[in-house]
Each structure stands twice: as structure tokens, then as C-alpha cells.
Design a protein around this motif. Structure first.
Motif, short mmCIF file in Angstrom:
data_model
loop_
_atom_site.label_atom_id
_atom_site.label_comp_id
_atom_site.label_asym_id
_atom_site.label_seq_id
_atom_site.Cartn_x
_atom_site.Cartn_y
_atom_site.Cartn_z
N THR A 47 0.84 -1.19 0.00
CA THR A 47 0.00 0.00 0.00
C THR A 47 0.87 1.25 0.00
O THR A 47 1.68 1.45 0.90
CB THR A 47 -0.91 0.02 1.24
N ARG B 38 -10.48 -5.42 -7.59
CA ARG B 38 -9.14 -5.08 -7.13
C ARG B 38 -8.33 -6.36 -6.91
O ARG B 38 -7.18 -6.48 -7.36
CB ARG B 38 -9.25 -4.28 -5.83
N ASP C 65 -14.29 -1.99 -7.17
CA ASP C 65 -14.69 -2.65 -5.93
C ASP C 65 -13.60 -3.62 -5.50
O ASP C 65 -12.62 -3.85 -6.23
CB ASP C 65 -16.05 -3.36 -6.08
N PRO D 35 -9.64 8.00 2.88
CA PRO D 35 -8.82 7.05 3.66
C PRO D 35 -7.43 7.60 3.95
O PRO D 35 -6.86 8.37 3.16
CB PRO D 35 -8.75 5.82 2.74
N ASP E 211 -6.46 1.59 -4.63
CA ASP E 211 -6.91 0.94 -3.39
C ASP E 211 -8.36 1.26 -3.04
O ASP E 211 -9.02 0.47 -2.38
CB ASP E 211 -6.01 1.37 -2.23
N HIS E 212 -8.82 2.42 -3.46
CA HIS E 212 -10.18 2.88 -3.13
C HIS E 212 -10.76 3.56 -4.37
O HIS E 212 -10.02 4.08 -5.21
CB HIS E 212 -10.16 3.86 -1.95
N THR F 50 -6.49 6.53 -3.91
CA THR F 50 -7.93 6.64 -4.11
C THR F 50 -8.20 7.30 -5.45
O THR F 50 -7.60 8.34 -5.77
CB THR F 50 -8.58 7.50 -3.01
#
Length: 253
Positions: A6, A158, A154, A195, A170-171, A200
Motif C-alpha cells: 500500500t 481489485r 470494488d 482514507p 486501493d479505493h 484513491t
């Protein structure tokens, strides 16, 4: 397969539909050059694609893969999957074999990069048609070969992309329904709720009213454009210490 790590928090504001219509393109480019939108994706099979790409010089542009309307780009697209006028049959996309999707996605990516005169930043799909497993599979093959990220909408998508070795956000947030999605109020609330880590993507559809095509998302584009140009929108990003970026942030992920 490389394990996904991440990355630090990043926000991508990506505008879909560059090249869809001259009015849409004009407003979209205004949102990129004068507003807070940081990325866009290009349709390459419309009469306005070439001019839109020319006008987008210096901007972060990916491919908006179109399997829904207009003519295929690849010369080998099978006749049985075309309409009477030679275009796509959007209602049949769930039956397209992955190999056919792969060939057409590769052809559209090649055209995008020729029109832009530079590599695409990433891939996404008009109307999210990569919700269909074989479309996702064909697209992922091209993305993996090209080393490009793909939009996921979604958690299941992912995971599927990452299992295929394809980088993705990630989002995700965004929609295009009967009401304009990105109002100033929703934008400010989304900034506050962003987040704390990861990449994102906020999908958006700014633009002026379509001049030629018919789109159910028409006047709503003007609302989104006004949102992204408004000083309060930039102020909301400043309060969150956010500077929108593009999908190249994922190229090294």
C-alpha cells in the motif's frame, strides 16, 4: 507475483470521456487546466478522438476502453459481434471472449498512444464493462504486458487485477446517475472522509453540454465542472493537505 504494497495516501481525480463529444471535451479540458481534476481517459473510436488528443497535450491521459458504441479499432474484430453498421453491440459484451477483448484493447491502446504521441498513464473501461469476467481478463492481459495500472471499482475487481499482476487503485468513488454526482457538498464530505493511506480514485464526468451525441449524463456534467472550478473545492483540498495526482503514482507499485 509481486506482493502488493500500500503506497502513501494519494488522490486521483480522473475525468472520463475525453473525445466523446466536442462540448464534453472542451469542458473536461477546462477542468484539467483550470480546476482540480488531475487525470483523464480518452475514447479513441469517435470522430472527435484525434482532436481531443491533440488538445490534451501535456496532460495525464489514459485509455477509456470502449466496447459499447462506435466502431472497433482492431481490424480483426469478429463480424458476429458487430451491429448492422459495423459497430459494437453493447448488450452483447458479456459474451465477448477474452481473446477478442485482448486484441481490441491492444488496438485501442495503440491508437491512444499514437494520437497522444506519448504512453498512456493507465486503463479504464467505458461503462465499467470490465465487471464482466472475460472483459477483465482480456484487459488485464494487455495491462500486464504494457505495465499499466487499471481502474478497479470494488474489492473483488481489485483482488482479481492484483492476482493477475496488474496494479490498481486501493479505493474508488464516483457515479453518473440522474443527479450530478460531484457537487461542492459531496466533494467537501469526500475530502473529509478520504482514507488515510493508499491510492484513491474519484471518477468524474465534467464537461459542457454535448453538442452532437446524446448522453443521459449531460447537464450533470456542467454541475461537476462548476464544482471542480470553484475556489471552495481547492480550499477543501488545501485543508486536507491534498494535491491530486494521476495513475503514474502506481507505475512503480
Amino acid at each position: 507475483m509481486k506482493e502488493h504494497a500500500t503506497p502513501p495516501r494519494a488522490l486521483i481525480l480522473n475525468a472520463d470521456d475525453l473525445g466523446y463529444d466536442p462540448g464534453i471535451t472542451r469542458g473536461l479540458l477546462k477542468a484539467l487546466r483550470e480546476g482540480v481534476v488531475s487525470s483523464a481517459t480518452l475514447l479513441v473510436n469517435t470522430p472527435w478522438s484525434e482532436e481531443a488528443a491533440r488538445q490534451a497535450g501535456g496532460l495525464a491521459i489514459g485509455l477509456h476502453l470502449n466496447l459499447d458504441r462506435g466502431p472497433p479499432v482492431g481490424p480483426g474484430f469478429p463480424r458476429e459481434w458487430r451491429s448492422m453498421d459495423g459497430g459494437f453491440i453493447g448488450a452483447m459484451v458479456d459474451a465477448l471472449p477474452a481473446d477478442v477483448v485482448e486484441a481490441e484493447a491492444l488496438a485501442q491502446l495503440g491508437r491512444a498512444e499514437r494520437l497522444l504521441g506519448r504512453p498512456a498513464t493507465h486503463l479504464d473501461v467505458h461503462k465499467h464493462l470490465h465487471r464482466h469476467p472475460q472483459v477483465l481478463e482480456g484487459l488485464a492481459r494487455v495491462a500486464r504486458r504494457a505495465g499499466l495500472p487499471v481502474r478497479s471499482i470494488d474489492a473483488g475487481m481489485r483482488d482479481a487485477l492484483r492476482a493477475r499482476g496488474v496494479a490498481t487503485n486501493d479505493h474508488f468513488m464516483g457515479e453518473s446517475g440522474e443527479a450530478a454526482y460531484w457537487t461542492q457538498e459531496r466533494f467537501a464530505a469526500a475530502v473529509a472522509a478520504l482514507p488515510g493511506e493508499g491510492v484513491t480514485e474519484w471518477m468524474c464526468h465534467p464537461g459542457h453540454l454535448p453538442e452532437v451525441v446524446t448522453s443521459r449524463y449531460a447537464a450533470q456534467r456542467e454541475v461537476e465542472l462548476a464544482t471542480f472550478l470553484h475556489p471552495r473545492t481547492r480550499e477543501a483540498l488545501d485543508r486536507g493537505a491534498l494535491r491530486p495526482t494521476d495513475f503514474r503514482v502506481l507505475h512503480a507499485a
